[in-house]
Design an enzyme around this catalytic site. Structure first.
Site, PDB file in Angstrom:
ATOM      1  N   SER A  53      43.600  72.360  32.177  1.00  0.00           N
ATOM      2  CA  SER A  53      43.768  73.814  32.249  1.00  0.00           C
ATOM      3  C   SER A  53      42.499  74.527  31.803  1.00  0.00           C
ATOM      4  CB  SER A  53      44.926  74.196  31.323  1.00  0.00           C
ATOM      5  OG  SER A  53      44.909  75.569  31.070  1.00  0.00           O
ATOM      6  N   TYR A  91      49.461  73.445  22.924  1.00  0.00           N
ATOM      7  CA  TYR A  91      49.463  73.047  24.338  1.00  0.00           C
ATOM      8  C   TYR A  91      48.038  72.775  24.812  1.00  0.00           C
ATOM      9  CZ  TYR A  91      49.163  73.662  29.385  1.00  0.00           C
ATOM     10  OH  TYR A  91      48.846  73.493  30.708  1.00  0.00           O
ATOM     11  N   LYS A 117      45.796  69.181  26.088  1.00  0.00           N
ATOM     12  CA  LYS A 117      44.982  69.008  27.302  1.00  0.00           C
ATOM     13  C   LYS A 117      43.581  68.520  26.909  1.00  0.00           C
ATOM     14  CE  LYS A 117      47.970  70.164  30.385  1.00  0.00           C
ATOM     15  NZ  LYS A 117      48.540  69.120  31.227  1.00  0.00           N
TER      16      LYS A 117
HETATM   17  P1  NAD Z   1      56.319  71.944  35.836  1.00  0.00           P
HETATM   18  O1  NAD Z   1      57.023  72.016  34.544  1.00  0.00           O
HETATM   19  O2  NAD Z   1      56.875  72.713  36.985  1.00  0.00           O
HETATM   20  O3  NAD Z   1      56.148  70.421  36.293  1.00  0.00           O
HETATM   21  C1  NAD Z   1      55.971  69.370  35.380  1.00  0.00           C
HETATM   22  C2  NAD Z   1      56.927  68.254  35.770  1.00  0.00           C
HETATM   23  O4  NAD Z   1      56.768  67.167  34.859  1.00  0.00           O
HETATM   24  C3  NAD Z   1      58.391  68.681  35.712  1.00  0.00           C
HETATM   25  O5  NAD Z   1      59.012  68.311  36.920  1.00  0.00           O
HETATM   26  C4  NAD Z   1      58.950  67.906  34.527  1.00  0.00           C
HETATM   27  O6  NAD Z   1      60.318  67.596  34.713  1.00  0.00           O
HETATM   28  C5  NAD Z   1      58.044  66.681  34.491  1.00  0.00           C
HETATM   29  N1  NAD Z   1      57.899  66.046  33.174  1.00  0.00           N
HETATM   30  C6  NAD Z   1      57.568  66.638  31.997  1.00  0.00           C
HETATM   31  N2  NAD Z   1      57.503  65.712  31.023  1.00  0.00           N
HETATM   32  C7  NAD Z   1      57.770  64.506  31.595  1.00  0.00           C
HETATM   33  C8  NAD Z   1      57.844  63.181  31.108  1.00  0.00           C
HETATM   34  N3  NAD Z   1      57.656  62.891  29.817  1.00  0.00           N
HETATM   35  N4  NAD Z   1      58.131  62.191  31.978  1.00  0.00           N
HETATM   36  C9  NAD Z   1      58.334  62.462  33.294  1.00  0.00           C
HETATM   37  N5  NAD Z   1      58.287  63.697  33.805  1.00  0.00           N
HETATM   38  C10 NAD Z   1      58.005  64.714  32.970  1.00  0.00           C
HETATM   39  O7  NAD Z   1      54.806  72.372  35.564  1.00  0.00           O
HETATM   40  P2  NAD Z   1      53.637  72.715  36.597  1.00  0.00           P
HETATM   41  O8  NAD Z   1      53.395  74.175  36.540  1.00  0.00           O
HETATM   42  O9  NAD Z   1      53.909  72.066  37.888  1.00  0.00           O
HETATM   43  O10 NAD Z   1      52.413  72.008  35.868  1.00  0.00           O
HETATM   44  C11 NAD Z   1      51.996  70.697  36.208  1.00  0.00           C
HETATM   45  C12 NAD Z   1      50.872  70.288  35.268  1.00  0.00           C
HETATM   46  O11 NAD Z   1      49.810  71.221  35.400  1.00  0.00           O
HETATM   47  C13 NAD Z   1      51.271  70.283  33.798  1.00  0.00           C
HETATM   48  O12 NAD Z   1      50.649  69.181  33.175  1.00  0.00           O
HETATM   49  C14 NAD Z   1      50.695  71.590  33.286  1.00  0.00           C
HETATM   50  O13 NAD Z   1      50.387  71.534  31.911  1.00  0.00           O
HETATM   51  C15 NAD Z   1      49.437  71.725  34.129  1.00  0.00           C
HETATM   52  N6  NAD Z   1      48.983  73.120  34.268  1.00  0.00           N
HETATM   53  C16 NAD Z   1      49.847  74.064  34.772  1.00  0.00           C
HETATM   54  C17 NAD Z   1      49.435  75.390  34.883  1.00  0.00           C
HETATM   55  C18 NAD Z   1      50.378  76.444  35.396  1.00  0.00           C
HETATM   56  O14 NAD Z   1      50.083  77.645  35.247  1.00  0.00           O
HETATM   57  N7  NAD Z   1      51.488  76.118  36.026  1.00  0.00           N
HETATM   58  C19 NAD Z   1      48.126  75.760  34.506  1.00  0.00           C
HETATM   59  C20 NAD Z   1      47.268  74.764  34.023  1.00  0.00           C
HETATM   60  C21 NAD Z   1      47.700  73.441  33.912  1.00  0.00           C
END
Ligand code: NAD
Ligand code: UDP
Length: 334
Positions: free
Chosen positions: A126, A151, A155
């Site tokens: 991120s 958080y 990362k």
């Molecule tokens: P999301 O919550 O929609 O998707 C994450 C998925 O991971 C979910 O389906 C959840 O059920 C699964 N999950 C979580 N912990 C788990 C575990 N221990 N074992 C198996 N599955 C697990 O989130 P997103 O928005 O799709 O984000 C995806 C990644 O991108 C994350 O790592 C997040 O930190 C990163 N990210 C997201 C954003 C954003 O704004 N959405 C920005 C920067 C980084």
């Protein structure tokens, strides 16, 4: 043709990336514990692409044997690692949960990969890792780590873990993608972001107010040193983020060690500009009020996205208007 294991593949960004991977001829295997998504999403990915999806329920922290079985049963060429918890405010309340899930879960994944000799991984990081010691536009040469919440620190730690792993073994090949602000949804209206409870992020909040499911959006701060006094972010369409992953995957074999890339548009948009664009594109009114600044908010965040273009051939395509239309279509279908 190659096979990609997608952790967190039924989540918001993972699901859109699965669609792009399938459309580009890759086979995918999804691993998710569904703590923030539903298994139904796999069916929707199949509906959009007309291709089959292999889905496993597996928790990266606790189902270590199952993870081992998945690697044994399938010939996996590379991993895309989206699984993680992502709420800044929740991470402040429950830091242990965040370190356990995001760091420990990644360690388990790396152990399974090492054991089965799969050493290519693309990791969801991120823009938050840039913290407060540098200023926009952020580029990948800037220092990382001066982060103000658990958080963001998870990362940062995982980025460092990958650096150490690559230093220890030249066969590891890691691409770190630092997302700016992903918003929008798939054009089909079949997949999108489904925050549980009241959302923290701006776009889902705007959509829920426009839909009449929340009453009023509070704009956090009106006296920032920006042209209209509200914070600036680099919003990027989730489909562009997904395409960035496909570019990273096709570029990974030409790279060695660990390489980090920003995924952003290089363009800043203020809170008021996003609200106005949303209202214009959807003809819906978003009731707003100004409130206090939110603790920890950085006034101006946007990317220098040149490195991803030069080295991976990735450039974001979509503008704010399409992001708003697609987010609204998804909201109307949810
Ligand atoms: P999301 O919550 O929609 O998707 C994450 C998925 O991971 C979910 O389906 C959840 O059920 C699964 N999950 C979580 N912990 C788990 C575990 N221990 N074992 C198996 N599955 C697990 O989130 P997103 O928005 O799709 O984000 C995806 C990644 O991108 C994350 O790592 C997040 O930190 C990163 N990210 C997201 C954003 C954003 O704004 N959405 C920005 C920067 C980084
Ligand atoms: N924001 C806001 N009201 C909200 C949610 C967010 O004014 O209900 C602002 C927030 O202060 C920030 C911008 O919108 O300036 C983007 O916030 P978000 O949480 O979506 O992304 P982040 O700040 O994590 O980049």
């Amino acid at each position: 043709m190659s096979t990609v294991l997608v952790t967190g593949g039924t989540g918001y960004i993972g699901s859109h990336t699965c669609v792009e991977l399938l459309n580009n001829g890759y086979d995918i295997i999804i691993v998710d514990n569904f703590c923030n998504s539903s298994p139904d999403v796999a069916g929707r990915i199949e509906q959009i692409t007309g291709k089959k999806v292999k889905l496993y329920k597996c928790d990266l922290c606790y189902d270590v044997e199952k993870l081992d079985e998945i690697f044994k049963e399938n010939k996996i060429d590379a991993v895309m690692h989206f699984a993680g918890l992502k709420s800044v405010s929740e991470s402040i309340k429950f830091p242990i949960l965040y370190y356990e899930n995001n760091v420990f879960g990644t360690v388990n994944l790396c152990k399974a990969m090492e054991k089965h000799n799969v050493k290519k991984i693309i990791f969801s990081s991120s823009a938050t890792v840039y913290g407060t010691s540098s200023f926009a536009p952020y580029d990948e040469t800037m220092p990382i780590g001066d982060v103000s919440n658990p958080y963001g620190r998870t990362k940062y730690i995982v980025e460092k873990l990958f650096e150490d792993l690559c230093n220890s073994d030249a066969l590891w090949n890691v691409v770190i993608l630092r997302y700016f602000n992903p918003i929008g949804a798939h054009e089909s209206g079949l997949i999108g972001e489904s925050p549980k409870g009241i959302p923290n992020n701006l776009m889902p909040y705007i959509s829920l107010v426009a839909a009449g499911k929340l009453d009023t959006l509070t704009i956090f701060g009106k006296d920032y040193d920006t042209p209209d006094g509200t914070c600036i972010r680099d919003y990027i369409h989730v489909i562009d983020i997904a395409k960035g992953h496909v570019c990273a995957l096709s570029g990974i074999t030409k790279l060695s060690g660990v390489n980090a890339y920003n995924l952003g548009t290089s363009k800043g948009t203020s809170v008021l500009e996003l609200i106005n664009a949303f209202q214009k594109m959807t003809s819906r009114k978003v009731r707003c009020t100004f409130g206090e600044r939110r603790k920890g908010d950085i006034p101006v965040v946007y990317a220098n996205a040149d490195k991803a273009y030069k080295e991976l051939g990735f450039k974001a395509e979509y503008g704010i208007e399409k992001m708003c239309i697609d987010a609204w279509r998804w909201q109307c279908n949810s």
